[in-house]
Scaffold this motif. Structure first.
Motif, PDB file in Angstrom:
ATOM      1  N   GLY A  57      -7.621   9.655   4.646  1.00 39.55           N
ATOM      2  CA  GLY A  57      -6.661  10.905   5.167  1.00 39.55           C
ATOM      3  C   GLY A  57      -7.323  11.725   6.195  1.00 39.55           C
ATOM      4  O   GLY A  57      -7.566  11.017   7.294  1.00 39.55           O
ATOM      5  N   ALA A  67      -6.565   4.479   7.032  1.00 37.43           N
ATOM      6  CA  ALA A  67      -5.453   5.302   6.691  1.00 37.43           C
ATOM      7  C   ALA A  67      -5.835   5.783   5.226  1.00 37.43           C
ATOM      8  O   ALA A  67      -4.996   7.160   5.175  1.00 37.43           O
ATOM      9  CB  ALA A  67      -4.281   4.131   6.575  1.00 37.43           C
ATOM     10  N   TRP A  68      -6.358   5.235   4.328  1.00 40.78           N
ATOM     11  CA  TRP A  68      -6.446   5.819   3.015  1.00 40.78           C
ATOM     12  C   TRP A  68      -7.349   7.201   3.063  1.00 40.78           C
ATOM     13  O   TRP A  68      -7.151   7.959   2.040  1.00 40.78           O
ATOM     14  CB  TRP A  68      -7.314   4.553   2.031  1.00 40.78           C
ATOM     15  CG  TRP A  68      -7.252   5.099   0.668  1.00 40.78           C
ATOM     16  CD1 TRP A  68      -6.318   5.000  -0.177  1.00 40.78           C
ATOM     17  CD2 TRP A  68      -8.089   5.737  -0.002  1.00 40.78           C
ATOM     18  NE1 TRP A  68      -6.336   5.290  -1.387  1.00 40.78           N
ATOM     19  CE2 TRP A  68      -7.810   5.940  -1.224  1.00 40.78           C
ATOM     20  CE3 TRP A  68      -9.454   6.292   0.233  1.00 40.78           C
ATOM     21  CZ2 TRP A  68      -8.281   6.478  -2.386  1.00 40.78           C
ATOM     22  CZ3 TRP A  68     -10.053   6.908  -0.839  1.00 40.78           C
ATOM     23  CH2 TRP A  68      -9.577   6.795  -2.131  1.00 40.78           C
ATOM     24  N   THR A 100       0.748  -1.109   0.114  1.00 40.17           N
ATOM     25  CA  THR A 100      -0.096  -0.018  -0.039  1.00 40.17           C
ATOM     26  C   THR A 100       0.571   1.202  -0.003  1.00 40.17           C
ATOM     27  O   THR A 100       1.922   1.248   0.556  1.00 40.17           O
ATOM     28  CB  THR A 100      -0.885   0.175   1.307  1.00 40.17           C
ATOM     29  OG1 THR A 100      -0.067  -0.174   2.358  1.00 40.17           O
ATOM     30  CG2 THR A 100      -1.881  -0.891   1.262  1.00 40.17           C
ATOM     31  N   ASP A 101       0.252   2.316  -0.490  1.00 44.15           N
ATOM     32  CA  ASP A 101       0.961   3.518  -0.447  1.00 44.15           C
ATOM     33  C   ASP A 101       0.564   4.620   0.829  1.00 44.15           C
ATOM     34  O   ASP A 101       1.213   5.484   1.102  1.00 44.15           O
ATOM     35  CB  ASP A 101       0.854   4.401  -1.867  1.00 44.15           C
ATOM     36  CG  ASP A 101      -0.476   4.383  -2.123  1.00 44.15           C
ATOM     37  OD1 ASP A 101      -0.542   4.610  -3.484  1.00 44.15           O
ATOM     38  OD2 ASP A 101      -1.411   4.230  -1.660  1.00 44.15           O
ATOM     39  N   GLN A 102      -0.407   4.113   1.291  1.00 44.67           N
ATOM     40  CA  GLN A 102      -0.826   4.557   2.506  1.00 44.67           C
ATOM     41  C   GLN A 102      -0.608   3.901   3.903  1.00 44.67           C
ATOM     42  O   GLN A 102      -1.313   2.928   4.175  1.00 44.67           O
ATOM     43  CB  GLN A 102      -2.467   5.262   2.491  1.00 44.67           C
ATOM     44  CG  GLN A 102      -2.631   6.111   1.592  1.00 44.67           C
ATOM     45  CD  GLN A 102      -1.768   7.395   1.603  1.00 44.67           C
ATOM     46  OE1 GLN A 102      -1.504   7.912   3.140  1.00 44.67           O
ATOM     47  NE2 GLN A 102      -1.354   7.986   0.923  1.00 44.67           N
TER      48      GLN A 102
END
Ligand code: UDP
Ligand code: MG
Length: 199
Positions: free
Chosen positions: A187, A184-185, A147-149
């Motif tokens: 924001g 988390a995604w 994941t990037d978050q």
């Protein structure tokens, strides 16, 4: 008066529900400056959980019971509960099994009142040992790579979402949900509250 809704998925938790209800009511009673509600989502329990949460809902107007038609799993039950309490100013999500201490809720609310829109309860310590601990650690290591978050490794369901974050979460189209990942995604302004997770 701000309305705080607590969402609690329940699957065969009859053993601990009376204690949870008692501790939750004590937390609510200690903060009369807030409007409280608790939404218990029964996820197809086969023990006395349904009877217990229905009785609690009858006795206390702050408590509601949502009964799912079968066992759909923790994440689905959580999503159903969050959809149910739309309109609250903040939603606290927690497990029913007393691993998430209700006494931490005022700290989550305080962080929200201090400006955070997503509050994560983060464990100071992990009690799991051996294979189970290794499983958690491996999961988080792999998940962080995918994941990037990033998802805070020592957080789980326990936390608070302010209304805008609830709205964003509710609008996501995912059917197979991983709540900490989506949290988390989405924001928003974030805060962390530490606690000791129990057995
Ligand atoms: N739960 C649920 N449906 C399930 C399994 C669990 O609603 O199919 C509930 C359970 O009652 C508890 C929470 O989800 O309140 C977390 O479950 P569990 O304690 O088994 O997860 P763990 O602590 O192992 O992550
Ligand atoms: Mg548990």
């Amino acid at each position: 008066m701000p309305h705080i809704a607590v969402v609690i998925p329940v699957f065969n938790e009859a053993e601990v529900l009376p204690t949870l209800l008692q501790r939750l009511r004590a937390v609510f009673d200690a903060a009369p400056e807030l409007r409280w509600s608790a939404c218990f989502v029964d996820d197809g329990s086969r023990d006395a959980s349904v009877a217990l949460i229905e009785a609690a809902a009858q006795q206390d107007p702050r408590i509601t019971a949502v009964l799912l038609s079968r066992n759909f799993g923790h994440q689905a039950a959580l999503t159903a509960g969050i959809a149910q309490v739309r309109g609250a100013d903040a939603v606290v999500t927690m497990d029913a099994d007393l691993q998430d201490p209700p006494e931490l809720i005022p700290e989550l609310v305080a962080a929200w009142r201090g400006g955070a829109e997503v509050v994560l309860a983060v464990r100071r310590s992990r009690r799991e040992r051996g294979m189970r601990r290794l499983g958690f650690e491996l999961f988080h290591r792999v998940f962080q790579r995918l994941t990037d978050q990033p998802v805070e490794a020592n957080s789980g369901t326990f936390g608070l979402l302010a209304a805008p974050a609830v709205e964003a979460f509710t609008q996501l189209p995912e059917q197979h949900r991983f709540f900490p990942g989506l949290r988390a995604w989405v924001g928003f302004t974030r805060a962390v509250v530490e606690y000791d997770r129990l057995e």
